[in-house]
Scaffold this active site. Structure first.
Site, PDB file in Angstrom:
ATOM      1  N   LYS A 160     -13.988  -5.083  -1.529  1.00 27.40           N
ATOM      2  CA  LYS A 160     -14.553  -3.936  -0.839  1.00 27.40           C
ATOM      3  C   LYS A 160     -13.580  -2.788  -1.111  1.00 27.40           C
ATOM      4  O   LYS A 160     -12.544  -2.666  -0.473  1.00 27.40           O
ATOM      5  CB  LYS A 160     -14.682  -4.195   0.671  1.00 27.40           C
ATOM      6  N   GLU A 234      -0.767  -4.528   3.778  1.00 23.01           N
ATOM      7  CA  GLU A 234       0.201  -3.537   3.295  1.00 23.01           C
ATOM      8  C   GLU A 234      -0.314  -2.192   3.774  1.00 23.01           C
ATOM      9  O   GLU A 234      -1.318  -1.682   3.278  1.00 23.01           O
ATOM     10  CB  GLU A 234       0.320  -3.582   1.775  1.00 23.01           C
ATOM     11  N   CYS A 268       2.163   4.880  -0.685  1.00 28.93           N
ATOM     12  CA  CYS A 268       2.837   4.315   0.489  1.00 28.93           C
ATOM     13  C   CYS A 268       4.329   4.167   0.252  1.00 28.93           C
ATOM     14  O   CYS A 268       5.126   4.306   1.179  1.00 28.93           O
ATOM     15  CB  CYS A 268       2.223   2.957   0.840  1.00 28.93           C
ATOM     16  N   GLU A 365       3.127   9.462   8.696  1.00 27.97           N
ATOM     17  CA  GLU A 365       3.247   9.467   7.238  1.00 27.97           C
ATOM     18  C   GLU A 365       2.567  10.705   6.663  1.00 27.97           C
ATOM     19  O   GLU A 365       1.399  10.965   6.939  1.00 27.97           O
ATOM     20  CB  GLU A 365       2.593   8.213   6.653  1.00 27.97           C
TER      21      GLU A 365
END
Length: 461
Positions: A160, A234, A268, A365
């Protein structure tokens, strides 16, 4: 969010797809379950033949698939080509090593005897269909680093992908089919995020892996916990980049620029918080800001471009909000910080100093080319600042002092510590984080074993 390719360089919709209906999803789940029954019994040599063939095909398709990725999410074309090449290397790495990584293990002879057995083996067996919920920022690499080990272990994959990279998602299914994997080994599910929960609850899906946001990770972890299914997550990162007086400051500043703006700052593991010892703070900052100002922002299809557009209009808005909040709260914007005129979702390389703990950008972030810089009094202070984050994905440390290296390796709260270099992922080394950056590991031996049933086979006399 519609399933569509929308070019972030100009905001134009290139291609739109209808989501798969319930009947088509059911057909694919049935196929995955049926294929696994036979695929799980294939030899490592058969699987490696298919995976090496996939690597060869991807190598041949490099420019084509790179252009698809750049069109869908805006990364500079040179970086897209490098991403495809990295995937080729990882597939070949697992094709060559999977059998050894999953070889039966024999416990110590004394322990076998003490258990009353004549023989004991620990074996690794595949779990079944694994659902992969993947992001748009590395639309090929994020999938391959799951798919290569999972397929070599004997599992089958259900992808997905993010709704803004459908062409990349469909390319991946086609790639594995052209490579000779049995139909049903790897399937793309063109569905929206709302469909994930029901698919994950299906008993035929045995495990899940997700790379993405905290909210998405919480949702998958919650459902998987309820269903008692294995997951690897993650999630976000706000990686620290520590610079000490003994470092090569010129090199540290040069790499810092690349580490912050790789993939248009949408990574990331990109360095985001630059924590610099007070003795070299001014020198580093001058060089770092100069390097950020010197970058070329523009058309990602142009090989001279360093920074392309952000992948989505909302993504740019999110970055703007963080920068504006810092500005209102008294931070110093040393370069960038203003949306440019014109079409496309561009945002300039930005450096922010004078960040305080109450500012959003200290805790959240920044998923774009925005760097925050902190002054540290000494190494202990630098580590305190580095660990003052809800995230713990990776970190980078610049020093020539062996004691400082050891101190950082011991005390930094992260899944990786890179000394005198920028964080990167490699097939041979485990990758993942702690705290709100997730759990579990991808890549390496640890990654291929995450979705295996580790079985003790005990044999009496």
């Amino acid at each position: 969010m519609p399933i569509a390719t929308v070019n972030p360089a100009n905001g134009e919709t290139v291609k739109t797809y209808e989501p798969m209906d319930d009947a088509e999803v059911e057909r694919r789940l049935q196929l995955a379950e049926a294929t696994f029954r036979t695929y799980r019994t294939t030899s490592f040599a058969e699987r490696a033949e298919h995976l090496n063939r996939a690597a060869d095909l991807l190598e041949s398709d490099n420019d084509e698939v790179a252009r698809i990725m750049t069109t869908e999410m805006g990364k500079p074309l040179a970086q897209a080509r490098a991403e495809a090449a990295k995937c080729v290397k990882a597939m070949r790495w697992y094709a060559e090593r999977a059998e050894k990584l999953l070889a039966d293990e024999v416990p110590d002879e004394a322990d076998v005897k003490d258990s009353g057995a004549s023989r004991v083996r620990v074996v690794y067996r595949p779990l079944g269909p694994v659902l992969a919920v993947m992001p748009w920022n590395f639309p090929l690499w994020q999938v391959i680093r799951f798919a290569a080990p999972a397929l070599m272990a004997g599992n089958v994959g259900l992808l997905k992908h993010a709704s803004n990279v459908p062409q990349t998602a469909l390319y991946l299914e086609d790639l594995f089919q052209r490579a000779g994997f049995p139909v049903g080994c790897f399937q793309t599910l063109l569905v929206g995020s709302a469909a994930v929960d029901e698919i994950l609850r299906d008993e035929r899906v045995k495990a899940a892996t997700l790379t993405g946001s905290e909210p998405a990770g919480r949702a998958v972890a919650s459902t998987s916990g309820e269903m008692i299914k294995k997951t690897v997550l993650e999630l976000g990162g706000s990686d620290p980049y520590l610079v000490m007086p003994s470092a090569d400051i010129d090199r540290a500043a040069e790499v810092a620029v690349t580490a912050r703006v790789q993939n248009n700052g949408q990574s990331c593991i990109a360095a985001k918080r630059f924590i610099v010892h007070t003795d070299v703070y001014d020198t580093f900052l001058e060089k770092f800001v100069a390097g950020m100002k010197d970058l070329t922002v523009g058309d990602p299809m142009d090989d001279h471009t360093d920074v392309g557009p952000l992948a989505t209009e909302q993504g740019r808005a999110d970055v703007e909000e963080l920068v504006d909040d810092a500005r209102r709260s008294g931070a110093d914007i040393l370069c960038g910080g203003e949306r440019p005129d014109g079409v496309g979702w561009y945002y300039p390389p930005t450096v922010i100093a004078g960040v305080e703990r109450e500012m959003r950008i200290h805790r959240e972030e920044a998923f774009g080319p925005v760097a925050t810089v902190y002054r540290a009094e000494d190494l202990e202070d630098a580590i305190l600042i580095a660990n003052d984050s809800p995230f713990g994905l990776s970190s980078s440390v610049w020093t020539r002092d062996e004691d400082e290296m050891a101190h950082c390796a011991r005390d930094l709260e992260a899944g990786g510590v890179f000394v005198n270099g920028m964080t990167a992922s490699h097939a041979a080394f485990p990758f993942g984080g702690i705290k709100r950056s997730g759990y579990g590991r991808e890549l390496s031996a640890q990654g291929i074993r995450e979705f295996c049933n580790i079985t003790t086979v005990w044999q009496g006399a």
